[in-house]
Design a protein around this motif. Structure first.
Motif, PDB file in Angstrom:
ATOM      1  N   GLU A 150       0.785  -1.130  -0.078  1.00 25.36           N
ATOM      2  CA  GLU A 150       0.403   0.226   0.178  1.00 25.36           C
ATOM      3  C   GLU A 150       1.094   1.423  -0.507  1.00 25.36           C
ATOM      4  N   SER A 151       1.864   1.780   0.578  1.00 21.59           N
ATOM      5  CA  SER A 151       3.057   2.831   0.185  1.00 21.59           C
ATOM      6  C   SER A 151       3.563   2.735  -0.191  1.00 21.59           C
ATOM      7  N   LEU A 152       4.212   1.363  -1.136  1.00 19.26           N
ATOM      8  CA  LEU A 152       4.617   1.279  -2.727  1.00 19.26           C
ATOM      9  C   LEU A 152       3.222   2.073  -3.637  1.00 19.26           C
ATOM     10  N   ARG A 196      -0.266  -4.916  -7.246  1.00 19.77           N
ATOM     11  CA  ARG A 196      -1.628  -3.937  -6.225  1.00 19.77           C
ATOM     12  C   ARG A 196      -0.418  -2.512  -6.987  1.00 19.77           C
ATOM     13  N   VAL A 197       0.773  -2.634  -6.441  1.00 18.37           N
ATOM     14  CA  VAL A 197       1.543  -1.583  -6.944  1.00 18.37           C
ATOM     15  C   VAL A 197       1.454  -0.970  -8.023  1.00 18.37           C
ATOM     16  N   CYS A 198       1.949  -1.956  -8.987  1.00 23.61           N
ATOM     17  CA  CYS A 198       1.461  -1.748 -10.486  1.00 23.61           C
ATOM     18  C   CYS A 198      -0.134  -1.193 -11.156  1.00 23.61           C
ATOM     19  N   ALA A 248       5.027  -5.623 -13.441  1.00 22.61           N
ATOM     20  CA  ALA A 248       6.745  -4.738 -13.580  1.00 22.61           C
ATOM     21  C   ALA A 248       7.268  -4.109 -15.171  1.00 22.61           C
ATOM     22  N   ALA A 249       7.688  -3.271 -15.675  1.00 23.08           N
ATOM     23  CA  ALA A 249       8.360  -3.344 -16.949  1.00 23.08           C
ATOM     24  C   ALA A 249       9.806  -3.386 -16.793  1.00 23.08           C
TER      25      ALA A 249
END
Length: 264
Positions: free
Chosen positions: A155-157, A185-187, A219-220
Motif C-alpha cells: 500500500e505504501s509503495l 497492486r503496486v503496478c 512491472a516494466a
C-alpha cells in the motif's frame, strides 16, 4: 508525448521494457567494488544487455566511451552515508547540465513518508516541468521511507508510485514488495512503467526470482544497481536479468544460459 521525449525513452529501453543499471552510488557509498574501475563495469553490463546506465554527471566522460551504444541517464540528487541524514537527497544538477553530459534521460529520488518529503515533492514537480520543456524523460525513484514506514508494504509503495505519476514522471522506480501478488497492486496504482530496485545483493537465484516475480506482476523491468555492478561477473548476471525482462525467460533457464550456478 512529444517526439523528443518518446525518442529519448526509446534510447533507455527496449520495446517498452527497461534494464537500467544505476551506478550513482559513488556519492552515497564512495568508491565501492564495481565503481573503482567504472569503465570496465559499464562495458561489461552493456555488453550483457543493459538498456541504460545511470550515474551522476561528473563521471559522464568515463561512461560514454564504454557504454557500447546503450542509453545514459543522469541522476540529479544525492546524499552520503557519512552525512547528517541519508534520506535528505539534495539537488546535484540541472536538466541542461545533464544534457551537456550526454544524457538521454534524468532521474530523481524521493523518500515518501520521510521528513524531507515536502521539499522532495516540490523539487520533483519542478524537475519534471524543466525536463519536459526540453523533451527529456524523468525516471522518478519513489520509495516509501520514513519513520514507521514499511519500505516493502504494497500500500505504501502504491502511494509512492502514484505520487510520481501525479508529479509528471515518465517512469517510476520503487522497491519490490516481496511477491508477485502484492506487487500487482503496486503496478495497478499507476499508468507509468514501474521498475523495481535491486536493493542489497542476494544470490543469483534470489535476484532472478525477484525479477521474474516483478515481471509477472506487471512491472516494466528493473533499475538494479549493486546486485549487478558488484557481482563477480557483472556481464553474466546482466544477461540473466535481461533474458527474464526482454525474452520472458524463466528463472532457471535465464541463470543457466548466463553461465551462473543454480545456488539456492
Amino acid at each position: 508525448m512529444n517526439a523528443g521525449l518518446s525518442a529519448r525513452l526509446d534510447r533507455v529501453s527496449t520495446g517498452g521494457r527497461y534494464l537500467v543499471v544505476p551506478m550513482d552510488h559513488g556519492i552515497t557509498l564512495g568508491a565501492v567494488k564495481g565503481l573503482v574501475d567504472l569503465e570496465s563495469t559499464v562495458d561489461s553490463i552493456t555488453r550483457g544487455g543493459a538498456d541504460a546506465v545511470l550515474t551522476q554527471k561528473g563521471v559522464a566522460p568515463r561512461v560514454h566511451p564504454n557504454k557500447n551504444g546503450k542509453g545514459y541517464i543522469v541522476h540529479l540528487n544525492g546524499s552520503s552515508v557519512i552525512g547528517p541524514d541519508e534520506e535528505d537527497k539534495r539537488r546535484t544538477g540541472s536538466v541542461e547540465a545533464a544534457l551537456r553530459a550526454g544524457a538521454d534521460a534524468v532521474s530523481f529520488h524521493i523518500n515518501v513518508g520521510s521528513d524531507h518529503e515536502p521539499d522532495q515533492l516540490t523539487e520533483l514537480g519542478d524537475l519534471t516541468e524543466e525536463a519536459h520543456r526540453l523533451g527529456v524523460p524523468v525516471l522518478a525513484m519513489s520509495y516509501a521511507r520514513g519513520p514507521g514506514v514499511d519500505e516493502h508494504d504494497a500500500e505504501s509503495l502504491s502511494h509512492a508510485v502514484r505520487i510520481a505519476e501525479e508529479l509528471g514522471a515518465d517512469v517510476v522506480k520503487t522497491a519490490y514488495s516481496g511477491d508477485a501478488d502484492s506487487f500487482e497492486r503496486v503496478c495497478a496504482a499507476t499508468s507509468l512503467p514501474v521498475v523495481i530496485a535491486g536493493g542489497s545483493r542476494g544470490t543469483d537465484l534470489e535476484t532472478a526470482r525477484m525479477v521474474r516475480g516483478a515481471m509477472d506482476a506487471g512491472a516494466a523491468g528493473v533499475s538494479m544497481g549493486r546486485s549487478i555492478f558488484q557481482h563477480d561477473e557483472p556481464e553474466a548476471i546482466t544477461r540473466a536479468v535481461s533474458a527474464i525482462i526482454h525474452d520472458d525467460a524463466d528463472v532457471d533457464d535465464a541463470v543457466e544460459a548466463a553461465g551462473l550456478g543454480l545456488e539456492a
